[in-house]
Motif scaffolding. Structure first.
Motif, PDB file in Angstrom:
ATOM      1  N   ASN A  52       0.819  -1.222   0.000  1.00  0.00           N
ATOM      2  CA  ASN A  52       0.000   0.000   0.000  1.00  0.00           C
ATOM      3  C   ASN A  52       0.855   1.276   0.000  1.00  0.00           C
ATOM      4  N   LEU A  53       1.972   1.214  -0.708  1.00  0.00           N
ATOM      5  CA  LEU A  53       2.903   2.345  -0.747  1.00  0.00           C
ATOM      6  C   LEU A  53       2.520   3.362  -1.821  1.00  0.00           C
ATOM      7  N   ILE A  54       2.053   2.870  -2.962  1.00  0.00           N
ATOM      8  CA  ILE A  54       1.708   3.737  -4.101  1.00  0.00           C
ATOM      9  C   ILE A  54       0.282   3.458  -4.552  1.00  0.00           C
ATOM     10  N   HIS A  55      -0.432   4.525  -4.904  1.00  0.00           N
ATOM     11  CA  HIS A  55      -1.791   4.396  -5.432  1.00  0.00           C
ATOM     12  C   HIS A  55      -1.841   4.976  -6.833  1.00  0.00           C
ATOM     13  N   LYS A  56      -2.796   4.530  -7.621  1.00  0.00           N
ATOM     14  CA  LYS A  56      -2.888   5.019  -9.002  1.00  0.00           C
ATOM     15  C   LYS A  56      -3.563   6.384  -9.017  1.00  0.00           C
ATOM     16  N   THR A  57      -2.747   7.428  -8.986  1.00  0.00           N
ATOM     17  CA  THR A  57      -3.242   8.807  -9.001  1.00  0.00           C
ATOM     18  C   THR A  57      -3.606   9.213 -10.421  1.00  0.00           C
ATOM     19  N   GLU A  58      -4.224  10.390 -10.552  1.00  0.00           N
ATOM     20  CA  GLU A  58      -4.590  10.904 -11.873  1.00  0.00           C
ATOM     21  C   GLU A  58      -3.359  11.093 -12.751  1.00  0.00           C
ATOM     22  N   GLU A  59      -2.247  11.526 -12.130  1.00  0.00           N
ATOM     23  CA  GLU A  59      -1.011  11.737 -12.900  1.00  0.00           C
ATOM     24  C   GLU A  59      -0.481  10.416 -13.471  1.00  0.00           C
ATOM     25  N   ILE A  60      -0.511   9.365 -12.648  1.00  0.00           N
ATOM     26  CA  ILE A  60      -0.052   8.053 -13.121  1.00  0.00           C
ATOM     27  C   ILE A  60      -0.992   7.521 -14.204  1.00  0.00           C
ATOM     28  N   LYS A  61      -2.286   7.822 -14.072  1.00  0.00           N
ATOM     29  CA  LYS A  61      -3.257   7.422 -15.098  1.00  0.00           C
ATOM     30  C   LYS A  61      -2.952   8.066 -16.438  1.00  0.00           C
ATOM     31  N   VAL A  62      -2.554   9.336 -16.415  1.00  0.00           N
ATOM     32  CA  VAL A  62      -2.213  10.056 -17.657  1.00  0.00           C
ATOM     33  C   VAL A  62      -0.996   9.406 -18.320  1.00  0.00           C
ATOM     34  N   VAL A  63       0.035   9.103 -17.519  1.00  0.00           N
ATOM     35  CA  VAL A  63       1.235   8.432 -18.036  1.00  0.00           C
ATOM     36  C   VAL A  63       0.853   7.067 -18.613  1.00  0.00           C
ATOM     37  N   SER A  64      -0.041   6.362 -17.923  1.00  0.00           N
ATOM     38  CA  SER A  64      -0.501   5.045 -18.396  1.00  0.00           C
ATOM     39  C   SER A  64      -1.240   5.154 -19.720  1.00  0.00           C
ATOM     40  N   GLU A  65      -2.056   6.203 -19.866  1.00  0.00           N
ATOM     41  CA  GLU A  65      -2.802   6.410 -21.120  1.00  0.00           C
ATOM     42  C   GLU A  65      -1.855   6.582 -22.296  1.00  0.00           C
ATOM     43  N   ILE A  66      -0.787   7.346 -22.079  1.00  0.00           N
ATOM     44  CA  ILE A  66       0.213   7.538 -23.143  1.00  0.00           C
ATOM     45  C   ILE A  66       0.927   6.212 -23.414  1.00  0.00           C
ATOM     46  N   GLY A  67       1.136   5.429 -22.345  1.00  0.00           N
ATOM     47  CA  GLY A  67       1.718   4.092 -22.495  1.00  0.00           C
ATOM     48  C   GLY A  67       0.850   3.199 -23.362  1.00  0.00           C
ATOM     49  N   ILE A  68      -0.473   3.218 -23.123  1.00  0.00           N
ATOM     50  CA  ILE A  68      -1.422   2.454 -23.948  1.00  0.00           C
ATOM     51  C   ILE A  68      -1.312   2.882 -25.403  1.00  0.00           C
ATOM     52  N   PHE A  69      -1.288   4.197 -25.607  1.00  0.00           N
ATOM     53  CA  PHE A  69      -1.204   4.789 -26.948  1.00  0.00           C
ATOM     54  C   PHE A  69       0.010   4.242 -27.703  1.00  0.00           C
ATOM     55  N   LEU A  70       1.175   4.256 -27.051  1.00  0.00           N
ATOM     56  CA  LEU A  70       2.406   3.797 -27.699  1.00  0.00           C
ATOM     57  C   LEU A  70       2.418   2.279 -27.909  1.00  0.00           C
ATOM     58  N   LEU A  71       1.876   1.533 -26.948  1.00  0.00           N
ATOM     59  CA  LEU A  71       1.811   0.071 -27.098  1.00  0.00           C
ATOM     60  C   LEU A  71       0.960  -0.324 -28.300  1.00  0.00           C
ATOM     61  N   ILE A  72      -0.170   0.359 -28.452  1.00  0.00           N
ATOM     62  CA  ILE A  72      -1.065   0.067 -29.571  1.00  0.00           C
ATOM     63  C   ILE A  72      -0.405   0.440 -30.899  1.00  0.00           C
ATOM     64  N   ILE A  73       0.348   1.544 -30.906  1.00  0.00           N
ATOM     65  CA  ILE A  73       1.076   1.943 -32.123  1.00  0.00           C
ATOM     66  C   ILE A  73       2.097   0.868 -32.495  1.00  0.00           C
ATOM     67  N   MET A  74       2.804   0.336 -31.478  1.00  0.00           N
ATOM     68  CA  MET A  74       3.790  -0.720 -31.727  1.00  0.00           C
ATOM     69  C   MET A  74       3.136  -1.969 -32.324  1.00  0.00           C
ATOM     70  N   VAL A  75       1.951  -2.310 -31.818  1.00  0.00           N
ATOM     71  CA  VAL A  75       1.208  -3.459 -32.366  1.00  0.00           C
ATOM     72  C   VAL A  75       0.811  -3.175 -33.811  1.00  0.00           C
ATOM     73  N   GLY A  76       0.302  -1.961 -34.052  1.00  0.00           N
ATOM     74  CA  GLY A  76      -0.115  -1.564 -35.404  1.00  0.00           C
ATOM     75  C   GLY A  76       1.026  -1.592 -36.402  1.00  0.00           C
ATOM     76  N   LEU A  77       2.211  -1.181 -35.971  1.00  0.00           N
ATOM     77  CA  LEU A  77       3.386  -1.185 -36.853  1.00  0.00           C
ATOM     78  C   LEU A  77       3.814  -2.597 -37.243  1.00  0.00           C
ATOM     79  N   GLU A  78       3.452  -3.568 -36.408  1.00  0.00           N
ATOM     80  CA  GLU A  78       3.803  -4.968 -36.700  1.00  0.00           C
ATOM     81  C   GLU A  78       2.835  -5.606 -37.693  1.00  0.00           C
TER      82      GLU A  78
END
Length: 404
Positions: A52-78
């Motif tokens: 219980n040291l870290i919680h998923k804050t709004e800031e971490i959610k934003v970083v995660s959203e960009i992570g999703i975006f890039l992961l999907i782009i990598m899949v699309g490029l394949e």
């Protein structure tokens, strides 16, 4: 007495999360397992489930959203659009259809059987039906079967499944605000289908326009190289590529579809023939560096932060989802293979090869949870299913190839 909640500063959270995710990811890589399993585990250890040291804050959610975006782009490029068209030809289509629709119907039926609402049942079905293309490619490469006839069939079906799953995701996101009466769903579904058709028409026009221009030679590649040489800023190629992808994401968001639908299909248009071999390598390398070095580990660790094993009270539903995820995908691939005229052993190998859910399933589950379409319990069940199918598929597939 109220519980005192202490929250670390954002960048401290990010530092701890990234270091832990990369460390555990490295350990799992050493045991020839996907690093994402270790990254999710890092989030589980650091999050509410354990320390219980870290919680998923709004800031971490934003970083995660960009992570999703890039992961999907990598899949699309394949994925090459010609590969999709190939998967729709002849008897390959039978494998693709059976390996998708048997699992989605089975998964949705399990949700309905356990008294889940329509949207939850559909998302269970969607997550059961998907095959993670990047995970399938990685497993086949590790086994040295990427260029085998069976390996190519597994990849072809995985491409079809991913494309179809993201298309259905776009429709489901569009009908989430209805009252779920039959009339409302039909009305919203019809509107979202029209929007989807509009997007596919635009995508097809862009594809055929690109194809037409490519018939004149490497005109686009030369023009792109000329433009890059004129620009003085840093990483102009990457900026132009992202502007192109963001254009598609903006278009799908404007239509009410999810941004990853546009990112996925837009990145599929970018090929070696379009931008040139060296330029494509640069785009893939830069995208991979940012995604796999920073954003993707944070995204997967973020899934671990949200995962809550204690929320899983319905053990029967958990077991049913796990059983149906294995059986429906393997049997779907097997039946499809038999219909396509393949022998029993080959058909079974294809079914097993399609069983890993990995990245794509976790992305869809995360989108559904953040949109409030599934509960924390269903989200946690789907995470468990994604991890177990991804961990077990390399072992099962290796044995299947030995008996092939």
């Amino acid at each position: 007495m109220p519980e005192i909640s202490f929250e670390l500063p954002f960048f401290t959270n990010l530092l701890i999360l990234l270091v832990a995710a990369k460390l555990l990811g490295e350990i799992f890589e050493r045991f020839q397992q996907p690093s994402m399993i270790g990254e999710i585990l890092a989030g589980i250890i650091l999050g509410p489930s354990l320390f219980n040291l870290i919680h998923k804050t709004e800031e971490i959610k934003v970083v995660s959203e960009i992570g999703i975006f890039l992961l999907i782009i990598m899949v699309g490029l394949e994925i090459n659009i010609n590969s999709i068209l190939k998967s729709l030809k002849g008897r390959n289509l039978l494998i693709s259809l059976m390996a998708f629709f048997l699992p989605i119907i089975s998964g949705a039926s399990i949700g309905y059987w356990f008294n889940q609402d329509i949207m939850t049942s559909l998302f269970i079905g969607l997550c059961v039906a998907i095959t993670a293309l990047p995970v399938s490619i990685r497993i086949l490469m590790d086994l040295g079967k990427i260029n085998s006839n069976i390996g190519q069939k597994i990849i072809s079906v995985a491409i079809f499944d991913d494309v179809l799953a993201l298309t259905i995701l776009g429709i489901l996101i569009n009908i989430k605000d209805t009252d779920f009466s039959v009339l409302s769903i039909v009305k919203a579904g019809s509107i979202s289908l029209l929007k989807l058709i509009l997007f596919i028409v635009v995508l097809s026009l862009v594809y055929f326009l690109i194809k037409k221009v490519l018939q004149r030679g490497d005109y686009i590649e030369k023009s792109l190289n000329k433009l890059i040489s004129l620009l003085k800023g840093k990483e102009p190629l990457f900026a132009l590529f992202f502007a192109f992808i963001l254009l598609f994401s903006t278009f799908t968001e404007t239509l009410g579809l999810h941004f990853i639908v546009g990112a996925f299909f837009g990145s599929m248009l970018v090929s070696e023939q379009l931008v040139g071999k060296e330029n494509l390598k640069t785009i893939e390398k830069t995208t991979s560096n940012i995604a796999m070095g920073f954003l993707a580990p944070v995204f997967f660790a973020g899934i671990g932060l949200e995962f809550n094993l204690l929320s899983v009270n319905n053990i029967g539903l958990l077991m049913a989802v796990l059983v149906i995820s294995y059986l429906s995908k393997i049997i779907g691939g097997y039946i499809g293979g038999r219909f396509a005229g393949l022998n029993g052993k080959t058909s079974l190998t294809i079914g097993i090869g399609l069983n890993a859910r990995g990245i794509m399933e976790l992305v869809i589950a995360n989108i559904a949870y953040n949109a409030g379409l599934i509960s924390i319990e269903i989200f946690s069940i789907l995470v468990i299913m994604g991890i177990l199918t991804t961990l077990s598929t390399p072992f099962l597939l290796k044995k299947a190839f030995k008996h092939e």
